[in-house]
Design a protein around this motif. Sequence first.
Motif, PDB file in Angstrom:
ATOM      1  N   LEU A  50       0.820  -1.207   0.000  1.00  0.00           N
ATOM      2  CA  LEU A  50       0.000   0.000   0.000  1.00  0.00           C
ATOM      3  C   LEU A  50       0.856   1.261   0.000  1.00  0.00           C
ATOM      4  N   TRP A  51       1.990   1.239   0.697  1.00  0.00           N
ATOM      5  CA  TRP A  51       2.887   2.398   0.663  1.00  0.00           C
ATOM      6  C   TRP A  51       3.384   2.628  -0.766  1.00  0.00           C
ATOM      7  N   GLY A  52       3.669   1.552  -1.481  1.00  0.00           N
ATOM      8  CA  GLY A  52       4.056   1.679  -2.881  1.00  0.00           C
ATOM      9  C   GLY A  52       2.942   2.288  -3.717  1.00  0.00           C
ATOM     10  N   TRP A  53       1.700   1.928  -3.420  1.00  0.00           N
ATOM     11  CA  TRP A  53       0.568   2.518  -4.138  1.00  0.00           C
ATOM     12  C   TRP A  53       0.454   4.014  -3.845  1.00  0.00           C
ATOM     13  N   ILE A  54       0.725   4.418  -2.606  1.00  0.00           N
ATOM     14  CA  ILE A  54       0.688   5.842  -2.263  1.00  0.00           C
ATOM     15  C   ILE A  54       1.728   6.603  -3.076  1.00  0.00           C
ATOM     16  N   LEU A  55       2.945   6.061  -3.165  1.00  0.00           N
ATOM     17  CA  LEU A  55       3.978   6.707  -3.969  1.00  0.00           C
ATOM     18  C   LEU A  55       3.561   6.793  -5.436  1.00  0.00           C
ATOM     19  N   ARG A  56       2.893   5.766  -5.921  1.00  0.00           N
ATOM     20  CA  ARG A  56       2.417   5.790  -7.315  1.00  0.00           C
ATOM     21  C   ARG A  56       1.389   6.910  -7.510  1.00  0.00           C
ATOM     22  N   ASP A  57       0.482   7.068  -6.553  1.00  0.00           N
ATOM     23  CA  ASP A  57      -0.505   8.140  -6.652  1.00  0.00           C
ATOM     24  C   ASP A  57       0.125   9.518  -6.537  1.00  0.00           C
ATOM     25  N   LEU A  58       1.331   9.588  -5.966  1.00  0.00           N
ATOM     26  CA  LEU A  58       2.076  10.849  -5.873  1.00  0.00           C
ATOM     27  C   LEU A  58       3.031  11.015  -7.054  1.00  0.00           C
ATOM     28  N   ARG A  59       2.837  10.215  -8.101  1.00  0.00           N
ATOM     29  CA  ARG A  59       3.585  10.307  -9.365  1.00  0.00           C
ATOM     30  C   ARG A  59       5.038   9.831  -9.244  1.00  0.00           C
ATOM     31  N   HIS A  60       5.316   8.944  -8.312  1.00  0.00           N
ATOM     32  CA  HIS A  60       6.651   8.366  -8.197  1.00  0.00           C
ATOM     33  C   HIS A  60       6.513   6.851  -7.962  1.00  0.00           C
ATOM     34  N   PRO A  61       6.140   6.112  -9.019  1.00  0.00           N
ATOM     35  CA  PRO A  61       5.924   4.666  -8.856  1.00  0.00           C
ATOM     36  C   PRO A  61       7.221   3.923  -8.564  1.00  0.00           C
ATOM     37  N   MET A  62       7.133   2.975  -7.667  1.00  0.00           N
ATOM     38  CA  MET A  62       8.246   2.080  -7.344  1.00  0.00           C
ATOM     39  C   MET A  62       7.714   0.651  -7.374  1.00  0.00           C
ATOM     40  N   SER A  63       8.607  -0.316  -7.516  1.00  0.00           N
ATOM     41  CA  SER A  63       8.177  -1.715  -7.557  1.00  0.00           C
ATOM     42  C   SER A  63       7.628  -2.136  -6.196  1.00  0.00           C
ATOM     43  N   PRO A 149      -8.380  15.380  -4.237  1.00  0.00           N
ATOM     44  CA  PRO A 149      -7.223  16.125  -4.763  1.00  0.00           C
ATOM     45  C   PRO A 149      -7.288  17.639  -4.613  1.00  0.00           C
ATOM     46  N   PRO A 150      -8.416  18.335  -4.894  1.00  0.00           N
ATOM     47  CA  PRO A 150      -8.430  19.796  -4.729  1.00  0.00           C
ATOM     48  C   PRO A 150      -8.222  20.227  -3.278  1.00  0.00           C
ATOM     49  N   VAL A 151      -8.914  19.562  -2.341  1.00  0.00           N
ATOM     50  CA  VAL A 151      -8.771  19.928  -0.932  1.00  0.00           C
ATOM     51  C   VAL A 151      -7.376  19.578  -0.434  1.00  0.00           C
ATOM     52  N   PHE A 152      -6.885  18.424  -0.859  1.00  0.00           N
ATOM     53  CA  PHE A 152      -5.562  17.986  -0.424  1.00  0.00           C
ATOM     54  C   PHE A 152      -4.481  18.954  -0.902  1.00  0.00           C
ATOM     55  N   SER A 153      -4.638  19.485  -2.092  1.00  0.00           N
ATOM     56  CA  SER A 153      -3.668  20.453  -2.619  1.00  0.00           C
ATOM     57  C   SER A 153      -3.640  21.712  -1.762  1.00  0.00           C
ATOM     58  N   GLN A 154      -4.824  22.163  -1.328  1.00  0.00           N
ATOM     59  CA  GLN A 154      -4.879  23.342  -0.472  1.00  0.00           C
ATOM     60  C   GLN A 154      -4.221  23.080   0.877  1.00  0.00           C
ATOM     61  N   ILE A 155      -4.413  21.872   1.406  1.00  0.00           N
ATOM     62  CA  ILE A 155      -3.783  21.512   2.679  1.00  0.00           C
ATOM     63  C   ILE A 155      -2.268  21.514   2.530  1.00  0.00           C
ATOM     64  N   PRO A 192      -7.690   8.662  -3.947  1.00  0.00           N
ATOM     65  CA  PRO A 192      -6.999   7.386  -3.685  1.00  0.00           C
ATOM     66  C   PRO A 192      -7.934   6.250  -3.277  1.00  0.00           C
ATOM     67  N   ARG A 193      -8.881   5.905  -4.135  1.00  0.00           N
ATOM     68  CA  ARG A 193      -9.847   4.856  -3.796  1.00  0.00           C
ATOM     69  C   ARG A 193      -9.166   3.509  -3.573  1.00  0.00           C
ATOM     70  N   ARG A 194      -8.201   3.191  -4.455  1.00  0.00           N
ATOM     71  CA  ARG A 194      -7.567   1.881  -4.360  1.00  0.00           C
ATOM     72  C   ARG A 194      -6.815   1.727  -3.044  1.00  0.00           C
ATOM     73  N   VAL A 195      -6.116   2.778  -2.629  1.00  0.00           N
ATOM     74  CA  VAL A 195      -5.378   2.710  -1.361  1.00  0.00           C
ATOM     75  C   VAL A 195      -6.349   2.581  -0.192  1.00  0.00           C
ATOM     76  N   LEU A 196      -7.440   3.329  -0.227  1.00  0.00           N
ATOM     77  CA  LEU A 196      -8.415   3.264   0.860  1.00  0.00           C
ATOM     78  C   LEU A 196      -9.026   1.871   0.976  1.00  0.00           C
ATOM     79  N   VAL A 197      -9.371   1.267  -0.164  1.00  0.00           N
ATOM     80  CA  VAL A 197      -9.891  -0.106  -0.135  1.00  0.00           C
ATOM     81  C   VAL A 197      -8.838  -1.045   0.448  1.00  0.00           C
ATOM     82  N   GLY A 198      -7.585  -0.847   0.046  1.00  0.00           N
ATOM     83  CA  GLY A 198      -6.506  -1.662   0.575  1.00  0.00           C
ATOM     84  C   GLY A 198      -6.348  -1.513   2.072  1.00  0.00           C
ATOM     85  N   GLU A 199      -6.523  -0.291   2.592  1.00  0.00           N
ATOM     86  CA  GLU A 199      -6.401  -0.072   4.032  1.00  0.00           C
ATOM     87  C   GLU A 199      -7.554  -0.714   4.792  1.00  0.00           C
TER      88      GLU A 199
END
Length: 299
Positions: A50-63, A149-155, A192-199
């Motif tokens: 799931l941490w890898g999925w978070i990085l992917r959603d932040l535009r930095h995919p890792m294996s 994403p819009p609210v998160f960007s403001q945060i 991040p629906r996929r990460v939330l389902v994973g959590e």
Amino acid sequence: MVVATLIFVGRALFDNWHAVSSLNLSPQAWRYGAIAFGLTLVSHLWLGVLWGWILRDLRHPMSWRWSVQVYLVTEIIKYLPGNVWHMYSRIRTAQKAGIPVEVGTTSVILEPIFITVAAAGFSLLNISHPALQLLCGVALTSMLLGLSPPVFSQILRGLGRLQHNRVMRRMFKWLGRRRRNRPKSVRLRRYPRRVLVGEFIYMGLRCLSFGLIVWMFTPLPAAAIIPLLGGFSFAWIIGLILPGAPGGIGVFEAIAIALLGGLLSPGVLLGAIGFYRLISILSEVIGAGLGWLMQSLQA
């Protein structure tokens, strides 16, 4: 705070030691314990994915192999005083892999937030305590809105202003970022629906593991299962988010005793909580060993 909770747990154990020591476990009960341990170990591996999925959603995919091994090796460090060194180590390792400090920092901040969302969802099952149920519902709704994403960007834009703070400047300097470098923009690509389902799957594994541990000591009536899992999830949240308690030790136990005391006898409750903490630490130690082994085989 931590000392007070440890005193509370110690007093509860002292007062009910006779009931705890009289517990007898059958071979069938130990099989439940083995399954609970396996589920706990799998849940730690899953968090690395799931941490890898978070990085992917932040535009930095890792294996997934890289994210799992880094997560497992660093997670055990959370038991050091301060309860932040596992995050720091993860950020440093990500930086060495070419991930900007801002992205690594955001990923390790998001990770416990996602877990808290899932745990708050399961805490809604805590029907025995309507006030806590309402609190979890409000927190869950707020966090789900904040992750758009819009609210998160403001945060993030607001948090970016903290870089002018002297303490924050020093932290970024420790992480190796030169002040003259322009900060990297950090954005979520999508909700991040996929990460939330994973959590939610992760918290489901932890709840199932705790339920099996309780079943080791006593059969549970069907009516007690839902409030048991809800109370466990709320105690787990408090142990996660309360600062200064390495790994939530003492805090989780104190809250679980307070919430679940009406569902289980004192001896069973203390035995289940103690066994749960034991297999949690043991699975993290074995997970760290697996992560180290994965790194050695890759070298």
